[in-house]
Design an enzyme around this catalytic site. Structure first.
Site, PDB file in Angstrom:
ATOM      1  N   CYS A 201      12.930  -1.296  15.028  1.00 47.19           N
ATOM      2  CA  CYS A 201      13.556  -0.058  15.523  1.00 47.19           C
ATOM      3  C   CYS A 201      13.476  -0.008  17.043  1.00 47.19           C
ATOM      4  CB  CYS A 201      12.842   1.151  14.910  1.00 47.19           C
ATOM      5  SG  CYS A 201      13.297   2.706  15.691  1.00 47.19           S
TER       6      CYS A 201
ATOM      7  N   HIS B  71       8.312   6.800  12.912  1.00 42.71           N
ATOM      8  CA  HIS B  71       9.648   6.408  12.476  1.00 42.71           C
ATOM      9  C   HIS B  71      10.079   7.168  11.218  1.00 42.71           C
ATOM     10  CE1 HIS B  71      12.987   3.532  12.245  1.00 42.71           C
ATOM     11  NE2 HIS B  71      12.794   3.489  10.946  1.00 42.71           N
TER      12      HIS B  71
ATOM     13  N   HIS C 205      15.103   6.885  12.990  1.00 45.43           N
ATOM     14  CA  HIS C 205      13.993   7.383  13.824  1.00 45.43           C
ATOM     15  C   HIS C 205      14.371   8.770  14.375  1.00 45.43           C
ATOM     16  CE1 HIS C 205      10.369   6.306  16.281  1.00 45.43           C
ATOM     17  NE2 HIS C 205      10.753   7.455  16.815  1.00 45.43           N
TER      18      HIS C 205
ATOM     19  N   GLU D  95      43.145  21.432   6.943  1.00 45.35           N
ATOM     20  CA  GLU D  95      42.073  21.670   7.909  1.00 45.35           C
ATOM     21  C   GLU D  95      42.298  20.925   9.223  1.00 45.35           C
ATOM     22  OE1 GLU D  95      38.690  20.839   5.085  1.00 45.35           O
ATOM     23  OE2 GLU D  95      38.539  22.979   5.480  1.00 45.35           O
TER      24      GLU D  95
ATOM     25  N   GLN E   9      19.949  13.819  21.368  1.00 42.95           N
ATOM     26  CA  GLN E   9      20.580  13.398  22.611  1.00 42.95           C
ATOM     27  C   GLN E   9      20.806  14.587  23.527  1.00 42.95           C
ATOM     28  OE1 GLN E   9      23.605  10.352  22.252  1.00 42.95           O
ATOM     29  NE2 GLN E   9      23.469  10.509  20.031  1.00 42.95           N
TER      30      GLN E   9
ATOM     31  N   ASN F   6      22.205  14.246  15.595  1.00 44.06           N
ATOM     32  CA  ASN F   6      22.917  13.845  14.375  1.00 44.06           C
ATOM     33  C   ASN F   6      21.869  13.344  13.418  1.00 44.06           C
ATOM     34  OD1 ASN F   6      25.530  14.298  15.358  1.00 44.06           O
ATOM     35  ND2 ASN F   6      25.496  12.333  16.399  1.00 44.06           N
TER      36      ASN F   6
ATOM     37  N   GLN G 190      38.958  25.515   6.073  1.00 45.45           N
ATOM     38  CA  GLN G 190      39.008  26.327   4.855  1.00 45.45           C
ATOM     39  C   GLN G 190      37.714  26.123   4.095  1.00 45.45           C
ATOM     40  OE1 GLN G 190      39.351  24.873   1.542  1.00 45.45           O
ATOM     41  NE2 GLN G 190      39.436  26.871   0.544  1.00 45.45           N
TER      42      GLN G 190
ATOM     43  N   ASP H 132      21.021   3.531  26.783  1.00 44.92           N
ATOM     44  CA  ASP H 132      21.376   2.203  27.279  1.00 44.92           C
ATOM     45  C   ASP H 132      22.889   1.974  27.263  1.00 44.92           C
ATOM     46  OD1 ASP H 132      18.663   1.348  27.723  1.00 44.92           O
ATOM     47  OD2 ASP H 132      18.434   1.242  25.549  1.00 44.92           O
TER      48      ASP H 132
ATOM     49  N   LYS I  71      31.777  17.720   2.124  1.00 42.99           N
ATOM     50  CA  LYS I  71      33.059  18.342   2.479  1.00 42.99           C
ATOM     51  C   LYS I  71      33.804  17.425   3.438  1.00 42.99           C
ATOM     52  CE  LYS I  71      34.814  22.361   5.059  1.00 42.99           C
ATOM     53  NZ  LYS I  71      35.813  22.835   4.091  1.00 42.99           N
ATOM     54  N   PHE I  72      35.106  17.275   3.226  1.00 36.03           N
ATOM     55  CA  PHE I  72      35.952  16.565   4.173  1.00 36.03           C
ATOM     56  C   PHE I  72      36.862  17.563   4.875  1.00 36.03           C
ATOM     57  CE2 PHE I  72      34.699  13.148   1.365  1.00 36.03           C
ATOM     58  CZ  PHE I  72      34.493  12.103   2.260  1.00 36.03           C
TER      59      PHE I  72
ATOM     60  N   HIS J 222      24.098  25.439  22.342  1.00 36.75           N
ATOM     61  CA  HIS J 222      25.026  25.862  23.374  1.00 36.75           C
ATOM     62  C   HIS J 222      24.270  26.784  24.320  1.00 36.75           C
ATOM     63  CE1 HIS J 222      28.849  25.046  20.796  1.00 36.75           C
ATOM     64  NE2 HIS J 222      28.531  24.017  21.562  1.00 36.75           N
TER      65      HIS J 222
ATOM     66  N   CYS K   9      11.052   3.032  18.278  1.00 41.49           N
ATOM     67  CA  CYS K   9       9.609   3.100  18.009  1.00 41.49           C
ATOM     68  C   CYS K   9       8.815   2.699  19.254  1.00 41.49           C
ATOM     69  CB  CYS K   9       9.252   2.168  16.843  1.00 41.49           C
ATOM     70  SG  CYS K   9       9.482   2.920  15.211  1.00 41.49           S
TER      71      CYS K   9
ATOM     72  N   HIS L   9      15.376  11.469  16.478  1.00 40.39           N
ATOM     73  CA  HIS L   9      15.750  11.550  17.898  1.00 40.39           C
ATOM     74  C   HIS L   9      16.997  12.402  18.074  1.00 40.39           C
ATOM     75  CE1 HIS L   9      18.609   8.474  16.534  1.00 40.39           C
ATOM     76  NE2 HIS L   9      19.294   8.671  17.651  1.00 40.39           N
TER      77      HIS L   9
ATOM     78  N   HIS M 212      22.286  29.603  21.842  1.00 40.45           N
ATOM     79  CA  HIS M 212      22.167  29.585  20.384  1.00 40.45           C
ATOM     80  C   HIS M 212      22.271  28.151  19.893  1.00 40.45           C
ATOM     81  CE1 HIS M 212      26.454  30.000  21.454  1.00 40.45           C
ATOM     82  NE2 HIS M 212      26.662  29.140  20.466  1.00 40.45           N
TER      83      HIS M 212
ATOM     84  N   SER N 294      22.795   6.446  14.011  1.00 40.40           N
ATOM     85  CA  SER N 294      22.698   4.991  14.012  1.00 40.40           C
ATOM     86  C   SER N 294      21.297   4.515  13.654  1.00 40.40           C
ATOM     87  CB  SER N 294      23.082   4.461  15.399  1.00 40.40           C
ATOM     88  OG  SER N 294      22.307   5.110  16.392  1.00 40.40           O
TER      89      SER N 294
END
Ligand SMILES: [Zn+2]
Ligand SMILES: [Zn+2]
Length: 339
Positions: free
Chosen positions: A53, A115, A166, A319, A170, A155, A325, A79, A313-314, A283, A56, A168, A298, A163
């Site tokens: 990783c 990790h 671990h 949409e 951003q 994410n 929706q 990076d 959900k897609f 935000h 780590c 983390h 918030h 990706s």
């Protein structure tokens, strides 16, 4: 549109006052048969330290740099930065073809040396260290002459494109306001001029009076499913007093925010008994040196899961081309999240 209101059982649309956009709600459709795509159920990583990783402690990253043996949090320049510090500020226009130089910084923040942990598995004290870094980074990046906005996000889960498992997040700092901040700054500014109070403080008062979309609250923060939520289990974390950005938070509020994030992420993991994927982020007011009395900081949590750990959900069709929706009402989602 709450309780016995006549629109409750019929298709209707709800306004998001922060963006001026509408979401279509179809409460009559929650029982429709569904035979869509099944995603693999997410599992938590087993290793506390993964030698492969790049996040780590002690490991080498793709660019050749080696991580220190950090004990709590670790923040560094990405990076592979999406924004370049030396991008020129110039503008190019040729008829309808308009481009502007966009400089910025992209930082990566490891929440923990472990990790195999996520926010939901970390102690409140350790999450508070993460909040402290968000405060420090907002102040340091906001002080740079070319930076106008600082966006903090995470994410979580392969379903959201993370990706690396671990824990983390951003921090992206940019010269301009990104689209969402631009909309929210405009709408909150307009509301303050018209009503003399910040939009999100008035909104929270209304939600606390109604109660049915509140998930929980502590001394300083409230977690709710917004009236205009798009994602099935979308939530917002709102401060109970006016706080424009991380730089305005008191020490006790950092603890309260850590406690709220811990509780919410644990609850999410319990909902479908699996690590709950999401994109979440904060935000806050633009960092242009102005007071921004209209701004209320918030967090938004946007989890993609719909009805189980494997059905998502897609956002497609109407949409992408019309409006988002949802079938499950925000009120029903809040009741599920309260447990
Ligand atoms: Zn790792
Ligand atoms: Zn927002």
């Amino acid at each position: 549109m709450t309780g016995p209101a006549p629109l409750g059982g019929f298709s209707h649309r709800r306004l998001n006052p922060l963006t001026g956009e509408w979401v279509l709600v179809s409460p009559h459709r929650t029982e429709r048969p569904w035979q869509g795509q099944q995603e693999p159920k997410a599992t938590a990583p087993a290793l506390a330290h993964d030698p492969d990783c790049y996040l780590c402690p002690g490991n080498e990253r793709a660019g050749g740099a080696r991580n220190p043996d950090y004990a709590h949090t670790f923040v560094f320049d990405n990076d592979f930065q999406a924004l370049q510090a030396d991008a020129p500020a110039s503008e190019e226009r040729k008829g309808l073809l308009v481009a502007e130089g966009e400089s910025g910084r992209c930082r990566v923040l490891c929440f923990s040396p472990r990790h195999d942990l996520t926010l939901s598995g970390m102690s409140v004290a350790d999450i508070e260290r993460v909040v402290d870094v968000w405060v420090e980074e907002t102040i340091a990046l906001g002080a740079l002459p070319d930076i106008g906005s600082v966006t903090i996000f995470e994410n979580r889960g392969a379903m959201m494109g993370a990706s690396n498992p671990h824990p983390h997040g951003q921090i992206w700092a940019a010269r301009h306001l990104p689209n969402e901040l631009e909309k929210e700054t405009f709408r909150q500014g307009e509301y303050l001029v018209r009503h003399g109070k910040p939009l999100l403080l008035d909104y929270l008062d209304e939600e606390l009076r109604e109660g049915e979309r509140i998930v929980f609250a502590n001394d300083d923060f409230c977690v709710l499913v917004p009236f205009w939520a798009i994602w099935p289990f979308e939530t917002m974390v709102l401060p109970r007093r006016r706080i424009g950005g991380f730089d305005e938070m008191r020490a006790s509020e950092r603890t309260s925010l850590a406690e709220a994030l811990s509780r919410l992420t644990r609850r999410y993991d319990q909902l479908f008994d699996a690590p709950f994927p999401y994109s979440m982020g904060f935000h806050q007011k633009p960092v242009d040196g102005a007071l921004h009395a209209e701004w209320q900081m918030h967090a938004h949590f946007y989890p993609p899961l719909l009805r189980s750990a494997t059905v998502r959900k897609f956002m497609v069709g109407f949409e992408m081309l019309g409006s988002p929706q949802r079938d499950l009402t925000p009120e029903a989602a809040a009741a599920r999240l309260r447990g």
